[in-house]
Design an enzyme around this catalytic site. Structure first.
Site, PDB file in Angstrom:
ATOM      1  N   HIS A   1      14.561 119.623  18.734  1.00  0.00           N
ATOM      2  CA  HIS A   1      15.125 120.372  17.612  1.00  0.00           C
ATOM      3  C   HIS A   1      15.003 121.886  17.787  1.00  0.00           C
ATOM      4  CE1 HIS A   1      16.313 117.330  14.773  1.00  0.00           C
ATOM      5  NE2 HIS A   1      15.103 116.828  14.606  1.00  0.00           N
TER       6      HIS A   1
ATOM      7  N   ASN B   1       9.735 122.740  12.184  1.00  0.00           N
ATOM      8  CA  ASN B   1       9.740 124.180  11.892  1.00  0.00           C
ATOM      9  C   ASN B   1       9.697 124.975  13.188  1.00  0.00           C
ATOM     10  OD1 ASN B   1       9.134 123.355   9.096  1.00  0.00           O
ATOM     11  ND2 ASN B   1       7.098 122.965   9.942  1.00  0.00           N
TER      12      ASN B   1
ATOM     13  N   GLU C   1      10.743 116.472  18.099  1.00  0.00           N
ATOM     14  CA  GLU C   1      10.613 117.762  17.398  1.00  0.00           C
ATOM     15  C   GLU C   1      10.900 118.938  18.318  1.00  0.00           C
ATOM     16  OE1 GLU C   1      10.591 117.379  14.335  1.00  0.00           O
ATOM     17  OE2 GLU C   1       9.902 115.296  14.304  1.00  0.00           O
TER      18      GLU C   1
ATOM     19  N   MET D   1       7.817 117.559  11.296  1.00  0.00           N
ATOM     20  CA  MET D   1       8.877 118.488  10.899  1.00  0.00           C
ATOM     21  C   MET D   1       8.970 119.614  11.915  1.00  0.00           C
ATOM     22  SD  MET D   1      11.211 119.503   8.865  1.00  0.00           S
ATOM     23  CE  MET D   1      12.134 120.994   9.229  1.00  0.00           C
TER      24      MET D   1
END
EC number: 3.4.11.14
Length: 835
Positions: free
Chosen positions: A272, A236, A269, A234
């Protein structure tokens, strides 16, 4: 900000009890809320105030109690074992898509951005991390065993990207060439295993900075391995969380495919951090923008870091063909889906958002060209930074940069579901070839028969045997039929559409055009990615009943000289699908013979041990081929696997990581209770999660019914991490006819427990797909449908429909082609008739 006077505040909140709440207008008395009304269905709370809150700004204070849950979402606990064998818990977060509201009451929508000042009060011997760097760490006044850790203010960002982690970790660190502090956090004592990911991250950040021409916006980035984690990872902002297997690499015990997987996930990731975090989608309808884009650029990044991986060919097998398989179904969906309730969000984290999204971006990048594509991306990121954007905004930026009709072309790919099949035939006119192209929607059930057929704007490229790696002609096909003249193409020359398998369509050649391409597979003059695409198109045309499966088997035999790993990998997948289908017949053994015949020449060429000068792809190919031969019962492979397994277990000679999966699966497939016990013992002893997963994935290969039950029971035991149970059950379902029946029965019998574990997450969809997709009898489709009518799983509704459709398609395929396949397999083996 109170925009208009009100006596209520409505916000998102789930599994949280509010104790007190108050609102203090700037420079005025605070007003205490007198009522908390929870709308649990909608995950909202309404705070009621005794007097009207006037227009203006103020501070809302909320005192609340939440739960550190076991759901792998929101703020949850993750179980781990210390080096000395104690069981402990870390506290970690997973907020995407709609679970920040389980950690604190908030406005939990991607377009409602804010800055966050976070402080955590934690035991003083624990590591505490959040999105930003630590600014202060001081003893907590009320308890000397606690410290208060303060973090810097974040940029303007969405709630789903907020994160905190509290636990015990070691780390390795470096600075990237542009000065960003990068750390990889690992379980205690395993810092060494963070080095590979650290190297990848240190190369990747400057690569993206250069590619987008926008610097990474935070002072630091942490990558951390979490023991219990539902997704792969993920993104974050500044604190990226990963499954252990997506981050940790042990130089001795990690196989080549794990290194590649880690490189891709890190690339995904980190992309992102710009695409998703700096610029965020307006609403979940545009989720595909985030995921499709990151799923494409992760390959660009890995290709930059590891050119020897030939990763773009692997993209076609891993993403492009997977997306086409799903998107040919009547129960597919467009890339852009309107989303209402949070349970509908979970459902769109699927192969359409990720893999079809990535595939159409790859096609778009090819159509625009790299230079203009980068200009457009830079424009988009600078225009919308710290804001939100929709699909149209990206098209507009790319259109500006390239001067091409991007929106018009791309709307046909993102707003309607499916993709075209292009039928092509040719006529020789003196020195020229005249091609006639017809596009129709490709359907898994056969030729499109509906009324108005949807149309696509398809970038078509054509090459010939003159230069197989260069387009002789490129054209945008924007109507149902198209006639093209290829100048100076002699009768003996072949013609191939979709150079590089970049266009998101399938091609059906007239028999004579196809015939002329077969020698180009055998002599390898057609590039690998085109050989792969050709074979994959044929296989799916056979599945759909447009051509006969026997014709595909004949083409598969032309791959006997094939050297490329990815081409073999795709061929192997397709033979696996056919194998599963034919496990419903009484000539399953004959298809195993066919598999052995196709794979044994390459198996003999490769042998068991790496040769000097071999690389990453040779290791992957060896594992694939030996596993395939071993499962099919190839005598020499089975004997050697048993011998090496015995040495491995006795500690005489440890198997190299790349040989473990093929050896494990081979000995289990042809093994007994003692073999299974040995495997379970290896599982218990395994230090690395990667090794545990490797074993979990192959346990289902065991064939005796009572041992199959033992494996299924093991799947739900404490020994298996909750996120990995699904792959154990899937392994059982995918290995044999008995396994398939047993796994489905097991899922039904244990539905309550499984559903409680995974409800709402995408793991429930994966579980359903893995356990029922292989059936091929009409009445099974009815049974599956009936079961889920009485046991609803809202976030997996579409998956259930897709599975039922697949079962019916399998049954139709079996009825249509089983007899002719059987005859072909028999006559291949028959001695030539005497004259």
């Amino acid at each position: 900000q109170v925009r208009q006077a009100t006596n209520q505040i409505v916000m998102n909140c789930a599994d949280i009890d509010i104790i007190t709440a108050s609102y203090a207008p700037e420079g005025d008395e605070e007003i205490h809320a007198t009522g908390f009304n929870y709308q649990n269905e909608d995950e909202k709370v309404t705070l009621s105030f005794p007097s009207t809150l006037q227009k203006g700004t103020g501070t809302l204070k909320i005192d609340f109690v939440g739960e550190l849950n076991d759901k792998m979402k929101g703020f949850y606990r993750s179980k781990y074992t210390t080096p000395s064998g104690d069981t402990r818990y870390a506290a970690v977060t997973q907020f995407e898509a709609t679970d920040a509201r389980r950690a604190f009451p908030c406005w939990d929508e991607p377009a409602i951005k804010a800055t966050f000042d976070i402080s955590l009060v934690v035991p003083k011997d624990r590591v505490a991390l959040s999105n930003m760097n630590v600014t202060d760490r001081k003893p907590y006044p009320d308890d000397e065993n606690l410290v208060e850790v303060k973090f810097a203010r974040t940029p303007v960002m969405s709630t789903y990207l907020v994160a905190f982690v509290v636990g015990e970790y070691d780390f390795v660190e470096t600075r990237s060439s542009d000065g960003v502090l990068i750390r990889v956090y690992t379980p205690v004592g395993k810092a060494e295993q963070g080095k590979f990911a650290l190297e990848v991250a240190a190369k990747t950040l400057p690569f993206y900075k250069g590619y987008f021409n926008v610097p990474y916006p935070l002072p630091k980035i942490d990558l951390i391995a979490i023991a219990d984690f539902a997704a792969g990872a993920m993104e974050n902002w500044g604190l990226v969380t990963y499954r252990e297997t997506a981050l940790l690499i042990d130089p001795k015990n990690s196989c080549s495919s794990s290194r590649q997987w880690v490189a891709l996930v890190v690339g995904h990731e980190l992309a992102h951090q710009w695409f998703g975090n700096l610029v965020t989608m307006e609403w979940w309808t545009h989720l595909w923008l985030n995921e499709g884009f990151a799923s494409w650029i992760e390959y660009l990044c890995v290709d930059h870091c590891f050119p020897e991986y030939d990763i773009w060919t692997q993209f076609v097998s891993a993403d492009y063909t997977r997306a086409q398989e799903l998107d040919a179904l009547d129960n597919s969906h467009p890339i852009e889906v309107s989303v209402g309730h949070p349970s509908e969000v979970d459902e769109i984290f699927d192969a359409i958002s990720y893999s079809k999204g990535a595939s159409v971006i790859r096609m778009l990048h090819d159509y625009i060209g790299d230079e203009d594509f980068r200009k457009g991306m830079h424009l988009y990121l600078t225009r919308f930074q710290q804001r939100n954007a929709a699909t149209e905004d990206l098209w507009e930026s790319l259109e500006k940069a390239s001067g091409k009709p991007i929106a018009a072309v791309m709307n046909t790919w993102t707003k309607q579901m499916g993709f075209p099949l292009i039928y092509v035939e040719a006529e020789q006119q003196e020195e020229d070839k005249v091609l006639k192209l017809v596009q129709k929607k490709f359907c898994a059930s056969g030729p499109y028969s509906g009324e108005d057929c949807p149309l696509w704007m398809v970038p078509i490229s054509i090459c010939t045997s003159d230069d197989p790696s260069c387009a002789k002609m490129q054209v945008l096909m924007d109507k149902p039929e198209l006639t093209l003249v290829l100048k100076d193409v002699k009768p003996g020359q072949w013609v191939k559409l979709n150079l590089g398998t970049v266009g998101f369509y399938r091609t059906q050649y007239s028999p004579d055009l196809l015939e002329s391409l077969i020698p180009a597979i055998q002599d390898l003059s057609l590039p690998p990615v085109d050989r792969l695409g050709l074979q994959n198109d044929l296989f799916s045309l056979a599945r759909a009943g447009i051509i006969s499966t026997v014709d595909v088997l004949k083409v598969m035999e032309a791959f006997v000289n094939e050297p490329n790993y990815t081409v073999w990998s795709d061929l192997s997948c397709n033979l696996g699908i056919l194998s599963t289908l034919l496990s419903h017949t009484d000539f399953y053994e004959e298809i195993q013979v066919f598999v052995k015949d196709v794979f044994s020449p390459i198996g003999e060429r490769l042998g068991w041990d790496p040769k000097p000068g071999e690389g990453h792809l040779d290791a992957l190919l060896r594992g694939l081929v030996l596993g395939k031969l071993g499962k099919a019962g190839h005598k020499a492979t089975l004997e050697e696997a048993r011998r090496r397994f015995k040495d491995h277990v006795e500690g005489k000679h440890i198997l190299s990581a790349d040989l473990r999966s093929p050896v494990y699966v081979t000995v289990l497939k042809h093994g007994d209770g003692a073999t299974l016990d040995t495997m379970l013992k290896l599982h218990k002893q395994a230090e690395m999660q990667e090794e545990k997963n490797r074993i979990e994935r192959v346990l289902g290969a065991i064939s005796q019914p009572e041992l199959i039950q033992k494996v299924l029971t093991f799947a739900l035991s404490e020994e298996v991490r909750p996120q990995d149970t699904v792959s154990v059950i899937g392994g059982v379902a995918g290995s044999s006819k008995q396994g398939r029946r047993a796994a489905w029965k097991f899922v039904k019998d244990n539905w309550e427990e499984l559903y409680n574990r995974y409800q709402g997450g995408f793991l429930i969809s994966r579980l359903i797909k893995l356990s029922v997709d292989g059936f091929a009898i009409d009445k099974m489709a009815a049974e599956v449908k009936a079961f889920f009518e009485t046991h609803p799983a809202p976030s997996a509704e579409r998956t259930v429909q897709q599975c039922c459709e697949n079962i019916l398609l399998n049954a139709a395929w079996l009825n249509r082609d089983a007899e002719s396949i059987h005859q072909y397999l028999l006559q291949r083996k028959a001695p030539p008739a005497m004259v």
